[in-house]
Design a protein around this motif. Sequence first.
Motif, PDB file in Angstrom:
ATOM      1  N   ALA A  19       0.599  14.553   5.397  1.00  0.00           N
ATOM      2  CA  ALA A  19       1.552  15.804   4.819  1.00  0.00           C
ATOM      3  C   ALA A  19       1.843  14.105   4.211  1.00  0.00           C
ATOM      4  O   ALA A  19       1.581  14.113   2.723  1.00  0.00           O
ATOM      5  CB  ALA A  19       2.240  16.757   4.891  1.00  0.00           C
ATOM      6  N   THR A  20       2.642  13.398   4.335  1.00  0.00           N
ATOM      7  CA  THR A  20       3.440  12.255   4.164  1.00  0.00           C
ATOM      8  C   THR A  20       2.018  11.385   3.683  1.00  0.00           C
ATOM      9  O   THR A  20       2.014  10.314   2.547  1.00  0.00           O
ATOM     10  CB  THR A  20       4.814  11.318   4.643  1.00  0.00           C
ATOM     11  OG1 THR A  20       4.263  11.890   5.928  1.00  0.00           O
ATOM     12  CG2 THR A  20       5.484  12.636   4.682  1.00  0.00           C
ATOM     13  N   ARG A  21       1.630  10.465   5.010  1.00  0.00           N
ATOM     14  CA  ARG A  21       0.666   9.482   4.624  1.00  0.00           C
ATOM     15  C   ARG A  21      -0.148   9.792   3.805  1.00  0.00           C
ATOM     16  O   ARG A  21      -1.169   9.217   3.130  1.00  0.00           O
ATOM     17  CB  ARG A  21       0.147   9.125   5.689  1.00  0.00           C
ATOM     18  CG  ARG A  21       1.665   8.365   6.752  1.00  0.00           C
ATOM     19  CD  ARG A  21       0.513   8.453   8.639  1.00  0.00           C
ATOM     20  NE  ARG A  21       0.149   7.653   7.969  1.00  0.00           N
ATOM     21  CZ  ARG A  21       0.244   5.975   8.275  1.00  0.00           C
ATOM     22  NH1 ARG A  21       0.603   5.535   8.481  1.00  0.00           N
ATOM     23  NH2 ARG A  21      -1.111   5.638   8.544  1.00  0.00           N
ATOM     24  N   ALA A  22      -1.066  10.990   4.050  1.00  0.00           N
ATOM     25  CA  ALA A  22      -1.862  11.589   2.662  1.00  0.00           C
ATOM     26  C   ALA A  22      -1.397  11.615   1.532  1.00  0.00           C
ATOM     27  O   ALA A  22      -2.642  11.254   0.725  1.00  0.00           O
ATOM     28  CB  ALA A  22      -2.187  13.535   3.054  1.00  0.00           C
ATOM     29  N   ALA A  23      -0.225  12.370   0.693  1.00  0.00           N
ATOM     30  CA  ALA A  23       0.026  11.730  -0.169  1.00  0.00           C
ATOM     31  C   ALA A  23       0.580  10.378  -0.979  1.00  0.00           C
ATOM     32  O   ALA A  23       0.049  10.398  -1.687  1.00  0.00           O
ATOM     33  CB  ALA A  23       1.724  12.425  -0.142  1.00  0.00           C
ATOM     34  N   VAL A  24       0.568   9.342  -0.304  1.00  0.00           N
ATOM     35  CA  VAL A  24       0.555   8.275  -0.653  1.00  0.00           C
ATOM     36  C   VAL A  24      -0.173   7.324  -0.554  1.00  0.00           C
ATOM     37  O   VAL A  24      -0.489   6.688  -1.636  1.00  0.00           O
ATOM     38  CB  VAL A  24       1.890   7.534   0.772  1.00  0.00           C
ATOM     39  CG1 VAL A  24       1.824   5.975  -0.180  1.00  0.00           C
ATOM     40  CG2 VAL A  24       3.044   8.245   0.537  1.00  0.00           C
ATOM     41  N   ALA A  25      -1.321   7.982   0.475  1.00  0.00           N
ATOM     42  CA  ALA A  25      -2.657   7.292   0.316  1.00  0.00           C
ATOM     43  C   ALA A  25      -2.916   7.281  -1.021  1.00  0.00           C
ATOM     44  O   ALA A  25      -3.747   6.280  -1.589  1.00  0.00           O
ATOM     45  CB  ALA A  25      -2.788   7.510   1.310  1.00  0.00           C
ATOM     46  N   GLN A  26      -2.692   8.472  -2.017  1.00  0.00           N
ATOM     47  CA  GLN A  26      -3.847   8.820  -2.612  1.00  0.00           C
ATOM     48  C   GLN A  26      -3.090   8.242  -4.130  1.00  0.00           C
ATOM     49  O   GLN A  26      -3.803   7.873  -4.840  1.00  0.00           O
ATOM     50  CB  GLN A  26      -3.133  10.264  -3.018  1.00  0.00           C
ATOM     51  CG  GLN A  26      -4.478  11.071  -2.224  1.00  0.00           C
ATOM     52  CD  GLN A  26      -4.360  12.698  -2.386  1.00  0.00           C
ATOM     53  OE1 GLN A  26      -5.225  13.482  -3.179  1.00  0.00           O
ATOM     54  NE2 GLN A  26      -3.096  13.223  -1.361  1.00  0.00           N
ATOM     55  N   LEU A  27      -2.178   7.505  -3.457  1.00  0.00           N
ATOM     56  CA  LEU A  27      -1.264   6.849  -4.868  1.00  0.00           C
ATOM     57  C   LEU A  27      -2.082   5.835  -5.290  1.00  0.00           C
ATOM     58  O   LEU A  27      -1.680   4.879  -6.126  1.00  0.00           O
ATOM     59  CB  LEU A  27       0.163   6.435  -5.028  1.00  0.00           C
ATOM     60  CG  LEU A  27       0.552   7.755  -4.897  1.00  0.00           C
ATOM     61  CD1 LEU A  27       2.916   7.490  -4.656  1.00  0.00           C
ATOM     62  CD2 LEU A  27       0.779   8.155  -6.064  1.00  0.00           C
TER      63      LEU A  27
END
Length: 278
Positions: free
Chosen positions: A230-238
């Motif tokens: 969840a967290t890495r997927a969220a940050v990657a999208q930035l």
Amino acid sequence: MRVFLLTALTMVAFAANSVLNRMAIVDGGMDAVLFAVLRLLAGAVILAGILLWQKKAFELKADLRPAGVLSLLVYIFGFSVAYIVLPSGVGALLLFGMVQITMFMAAVIEKDVIPAKRWFGTGLAFLGLCWMLWPQPDAETPLMAMGAMLIAGLGWGVYSLVGRSTADPVKATALNFILAAPIGLVLLFLLPADLNAYSAQGVALAVLSGAVTSGLGYALWYSVVPDLGATRAAVAQLSVPVIATIGGAVLLSEAVTLQLLVATVLVLGGVTLAIWRK
């Protein structure tokens, strides 16, 4: 390396959606709601064709995830309406900033272990988002459009979270689009839409966005989300706003302001810090 390359390809597809949407509305004279519905229909057709080609069947009761269908609709319509006003990069920054908040909240609620470095990187990226939202002197702040994009970000964050438990990314994405498309058709006649506001260019861009950068892109995203978490997927999208900003500047001659540049640097720095591994 495989996950990194697939993630990078997916981020390019996400950024392309922002640019294609703006091109259709600004250059193609396309109604935003009509664009959203055509995008859903194109995605549903291409993904249904892939299921038929792969000879895959699904049971509605077993495979249906209402949260995936609903969140897809919220994202698609909020996204299109916001881009009536917002430039490509600004819209993408708002969208994926909200996605990050949504997915990090889910990680906290689920008591995932989040390293301190990732918290700091997330905070830095969030600071960039706040800077983007901060009203500037002698500049109009389109609050309605920004609100629509933040709602779209919430929808996409939920959509991404639903994808973590997907065993078959293509089938799950196809089912979401196939079920969302008829609902979108109904909304086309309920929402204030100008059915005469379209052009050949706008329709072509909607089909390209729906079939390729959305339908196939989202199936690819569902395949990498379980590996990212969840967290890495969220940050990657930035990283998407940076790509969208470049695309908007090159293809749509959109202005790149100092405010956007500062926000982009903060967001990129936060992303790098959050996902960097020793």
